[in-house]
Write a protein that holds these residues in place. Sequence first.
Motif, mmCIF file in Angstrom:
data_model
loop_
_atom_site.group_PDB
_atom_site.id
_atom_site.type_symbol
_atom_site.label_atom_id
_atom_site.label_comp_id
_atom_site.label_asym_id
_atom_site.label_seq_id
_atom_site.Cartn_x
_atom_site.Cartn_y
_atom_site.Cartn_z
ATOM 1 N N MET A 132 -90.862 -11.796 45.552
ATOM 2 C CA MET A 132 -89.826 -12.730 45.108
ATOM 3 C C MET A 132 -88.650 -11.998 44.478
ATOM 4 S SD MET A 132 -92.154 -15.840 43.508
ATOM 5 C CE MET A 132 -90.702 -16.671 42.861
ATOM 6 N N ARG A 133 -88.936 -10.988 43.658
ATOM 7 C CA ARG A 133 -87.851 -10.215 43.045
ATOM 8 C C ARG A 133 -87.035 -9.477 44.096
ATOM 9 N NH1 ARG A 133 -87.784 -9.161 37.632
ATOM 10 N NH2 ARG A 133 -85.718 -8.329 38.225
ATOM 11 N N ALA A 134 -87.728 -8.931 45.080
ATOM 12 C CA ALA A 134 -87.021 -8.200 46.135
ATOM 13 C C ALA A 134 -86.121 -9.137 46.931
ATOM 14 C CB ALA A 134 -88.036 -7.528 47.062
ATOM 15 N N PHE A 135 -86.632 -10.365 47.206
ATOM 16 C CA PHE A 135 -85.810 -11.314 47.950
ATOM 17 C C PHE A 135 -84.593 -11.737 47.143
ATOM 18 C CE2 PHE A 135 -84.899 -15.855 48.787
ATOM 19 C CZ PHE A 135 -84.424 -15.739 50.083
ATOM 20 N N GLU A 136 -84.787 -11.991 45.843
ATOM 21 C CA GLU A 136 -83.671 -12.412 45.000
ATOM 22 C C GLU A 136 -82.622 -11.309 44.853
ATOM 23 O OE1 GLU A 136 -85.623 -13.545 41.468
ATOM 24 O OE2 GLU A 136 -86.320 -15.493 42.222
ATOM 25 N N GLU A 137 -83.076 -10.043 44.939
ATOM 26 C CA GLU A 137 -82.149 -8.910 44.828
ATOM 27 C C GLU A 137 -81.555 -8.518 46.174
ATOM 28 O OE1 GLU A 137 -84.442 -5.893 43.032
ATOM 29 O OE2 GLU A 137 -84.572 -6.878 41.068
ATOM 30 N N GLY A 138 -82.010 -9.189 47.248
ATOM 31 C CA GLY A 138 -81.440 -8.908 48.556
ATOM 32 C C GLY A 138 -82.088 -7.762 49.293
ATOM 33 N N THR A 139 -83.171 -7.215 48.761
ATOM 34 C CA THR A 139 -83.826 -6.076 49.429
ATOM 35 C C THR A 139 -85.071 -6.515 50.205
ATOM 36 O OG1 THR A 139 -85.130 -5.623 47.444
ATOM 37 C CG2 THR A 139 -83.031 -4.456 47.702
ATOM 38 N N GLY A 140 -85.408 -7.799 50.125
ATOM 39 C CA GLY A 140 -86.576 -8.319 50.843
ATOM 40 C C GLY A 140 -86.215 -9.569 51.612
ATOM 41 N N THR A 141 -87.111 -10.014 52.446
ATOM 42 C CA THR A 141 -86.865 -11.195 53.270
ATOM 43 C C THR A 141 -87.665 -12.378 52.735
ATOM 44 O OG1 THR A 141 -88.673 -10.734 54.801
ATOM 45 C CG2 THR A 141 -86.538 -9.715 55.284
ATOM 46 N N LEU A 142 -87.207 -13.574 53.129
ATOM 47 C CA LEU A 142 -87.911 -14.786 52.742
ATOM 48 C C LEU A 142 -89.298 -14.846 53.392
ATOM 49 C CD1 LEU A 142 -87.852 -17.499 51.263
ATOM 50 C CD2 LEU A 142 -86.835 -18.513 53.316
ATOM 51 N N LEU A 143 -89.391 -14.320 54.600
ATOM 52 C CA LEU A 143 -90.670 -14.325 55.299
ATOM 53 C C LEU A 143 -91.720 -13.554 54.502
ATOM 54 C CD1 LEU A 143 -92.218 -15.149 57.817
ATOM 55 C CD2 LEU A 143 -91.459 -13.028 58.917
ATOM 56 N N GLU A 144 -91.306 -12.456 53.881
ATOM 57 C CA GLU A 144 -92.236 -11.684 53.058
ATOM 58 C C GLU A 144 -92.679 -12.476 51.826
ATOM 59 O OE1 GLU A 144 -90.686 -7.122 53.967
ATOM 60 O OE2 GLU A 144 -89.805 -8.268 52.320
ATOM 61 N N VAL A 145 -91.770 -13.259 51.263
ATOM 62 C CA VAL A 145 -92.111 -14.093 50.108
ATOM 63 C C VAL A 145 -93.120 -15.169 50.509
ATOM 64 C CG1 VAL A 145 -91.239 -15.720 48.394
ATOM 65 C CG2 VAL A 145 -89.897 -13.685 48.997
ATOM 66 N N VAL A 146 -92.853 -15.828 51.643
ATOM 67 C CA VAL A 146 -93.758 -16.878 52.114
ATOM 68 C C VAL A 146 -95.129 -16.297 52.447
ATOM 69 C CG1 VAL A 146 -94.167 -18.556 53.956
ATOM 70 C CG2 VAL A 146 -91.884 -18.341 52.950
ATOM 71 N N ASP A 147 -95.148 -15.146 53.116
ATOM 72 C CA ASP A 147 -96.424 -14.513 53.454
ATOM 73 C C ASP A 147 -97.227 -14.177 52.191
ATOM 74 O OD1 ASP A 147 -95.974 -14.680 56.136
ATOM 75 O OD2 ASP A 147 -95.241 -12.635 56.373
ATOM 76 N N ALA A 148 -96.531 -13.675 51.172
ATOM 77 C CA ALA A 148 -97.214 -13.338 49.924
ATOM 78 C C ALA A 148 -97.742 -14.597 49.234
ATOM 79 C CB ALA A 148 -96.264 -12.594 48.992
ATOM 80 N N THR A 149 -96.955 -15.690 49.305
ATOM 81 C CA THR A 149 -97.387 -16.960 48.709
ATOM 82 C C THR A 149 -98.614 -17.507 49.421
ATOM 83 O OG1 THR A 149 -95.117 -17.476 48.050
ATOM 84 C CG2 THR A 149 -96.670 -19.309 48.150
ATOM 85 N N LEU A 150 -98.564 -17.487 50.761
ATOM 86 C CA LEU A 150 -99.689 -17.994 51.536
ATOM 87 C C LEU A 150 -100.932 -17.127 51.347
ATOM 88 C CD1 LEU A 150 -97.913 -19.018 54.872
ATOM 89 C CD2 LEU A 150 -98.604 -20.479 52.968
ATOM 90 N N LYS A 151 -100.732 -15.834 51.214
ATOM 91 C CA LYS A 151 -101.863 -14.937 50.984
ATOM 92 C C LYS A 151 -102.528 -15.256 49.651
ATOM 93 C CE LYS A 151 -104.500 -11.445 52.031
ATOM 94 N NZ LYS A 151 -105.429 -11.525 53.188
ATOM 95 N N LEU A 152 -101.722 -15.489 48.623
ATOM 96 C CA LEU A 152 -102.262 -15.847 47.309
ATOM 97 C C LEU A 152 -103.001 -17.185 47.384
ATOM 98 C CD1 LEU A 152 -102.554 -15.451 44.270
ATOM 99 C CD2 LEU A 152 -100.283 -16.495 43.986
ATOM 100 N N THR A 153 -102.414 -18.146 48.090
ATOM 101 C CA THR A 153 -103.062 -19.454 48.237
ATOM 102 C C THR A 153 -104.395 -19.329 48.963
ATOM 103 O OG1 THR A 153 -100.892 -20.523 48.317
ATOM 104 C CG2 THR A 153 -102.783 -21.783 49.147
ATOM 105 N N GLU A 154 -104.405 -18.499 50.004
ATOM 106 C CA GLU A 154 -105.637 -18.301 50.769
ATOM 107 C C GLU A 154 -106.742 -17.721 49.883
ATOM 108 O OE1 GLU A 154 -107.155 -15.986 54.819
ATOM 109 O OE2 GLU A 154 -105.158 -15.622 54.016
ATOM 110 N N ILE A 155 -106.385 -16.762 49.045
ATOM 111 C CA ILE A 155 -107.372 -16.166 48.134
ATOM 112 C C ILE A 155 -107.874 -17.202 47.134
ATOM 113 C CG2 ILE A 155 -107.663 -14.478 46.274
ATOM 114 C CD1 ILE A 155 -105.763 -12.630 47.822
ATOM 115 N N LYS A 156 -106.964 -18.017 46.609
ATOM 116 C CA LYS A 156 -107.364 -19.057 45.670
ATOM 117 C C LYS A 156 -108.305 -20.061 46.326
ATOM 118 C CE LYS A 156 -103.361 -19.004 42.537
ATOM 119 N NZ LYS A 156 -102.207 -19.802 42.033
#
Length: 457
Positions: A402-426
């Motif tokens: 999320m920080r990388a996306f907000e700073e422009g160094t990451g993509t939204l797809l990476e944020v969504v993937d990380a969110t879904l990965k966390l949800t899957e673990i939960k």
Amino acid sequence: MRITYLNLVFKSPKSLVYLLFLATSISYSQQLTLKEAHSLLLSENGEISASNFELKAVNEEHKATKSLYLPKVGASGSYLRLDEDIKVDLNPQRNMIGGLLQISNPALVLGDWNVTLQEKYLGFATADLDMVLFAGGKINAVNKASEIKYQLAETHHHLKEEELTVKLINYYFKLKLAEEALKLREEVYQTVLLHNQKATKFFENGIIPEVETLNAKVALSNAKRELLAAKKDVSLALTAIQNLIGTTNFKTVSSAFIQPTILEPLADFEEDMLSENKQLKTIQQNYKLAKVGVKVENSEYFPKVALKGKYVLWKDNLPLVDTKWFAGIGIKWELFDGFKREHQIKASKFKVAQVEQLNKQAKLNLLTYTEKLYNTLQKELEQYESLTADQALAEKLRYMRMRAFEEGTGTLLEVVDATLKLTEIKLYKIKALCQYNITYGELMVQLGKTATFLNQI
């Protein structure tokens, strides 16, 4: 406890108290603890109610068997009409006697000797007494068998309660799982919705390319679909438990999951299972019943002795019956019945041997069953601990994406993937927690510790 405050003008303090009480009751009726659900199950479920009536019927039959020890007292009576009076014509004998006595007209001197012994109308009523004095031990054996059958009925009733209690625990925690999954899906949806809104603003300001907004829209659509599916899962799980306990007066469950812990040694559970399991007790009771069956068949070798008596309460036109009562002892002894008794005794002994083998195999099956449940608990405990560690890493990864996306160094797809990965673990973590509780509840019920488990919850 939640209380809904209404904007009302109360005319008196009593009105306020009443509405607060009503609001509290409504709040409580919307939630259901596992202990409350179990109480409703025992009182409202149709199968348990039917089993309870069966138990009462067997109890009454057991009480009826005790009557074999007591005398049978009754009354009987008849009023009859014969086709004609029963008479004895002694006139020939009269004439012969008259001749011997040199009576010229015996009919005139001696009269008519055509005697009526019984008029065609007659009636009588008696009080009857029958009491078995000795039956070769059969009465004692039959009563013992009846007592064991009642104990068997009690055990079967408890088995039905345990069977439905295990099902209740399964349904309850499946509903709990569905509710927790719904919360996660709602969180994911809100998170993806927020990222979609951010992506749209970033695109409008020329910070990110259009493809990022498309990824956000696809992720939002997927999150919405999963959310709708999760709602349907909750509805289905809620209907299942409502049908089981026979009430719809709640909308959610409130008991929390038991946190997985290190268990006692397997040997302790196995020992408790062999001593407390109701299925095993059923087999042991059937063994006792089979042994009593041998005694019942052996009793056929002995004579049957009974006391009988009658008392004449009323009679009409019975001149030959002048007694008021009679009593006596009767005996019946069957000396030969075509070897029927021998074969029945052998059959009873084979039933004893059969139950012995069933008991032996049942113990082995219970040990295997206990080990299976124990290993499942251990596996879910390991899964839960491993997923707890993974969750911490996944949360850190999502924060960095999320920080990388907000700073422009990451993509939204990476944020969504990380969110879904966390949800899957939960989700996996909640599933492991749910399965642990279901398995632990089943184990405790089979050990006869349902109350202990419900109090832990």
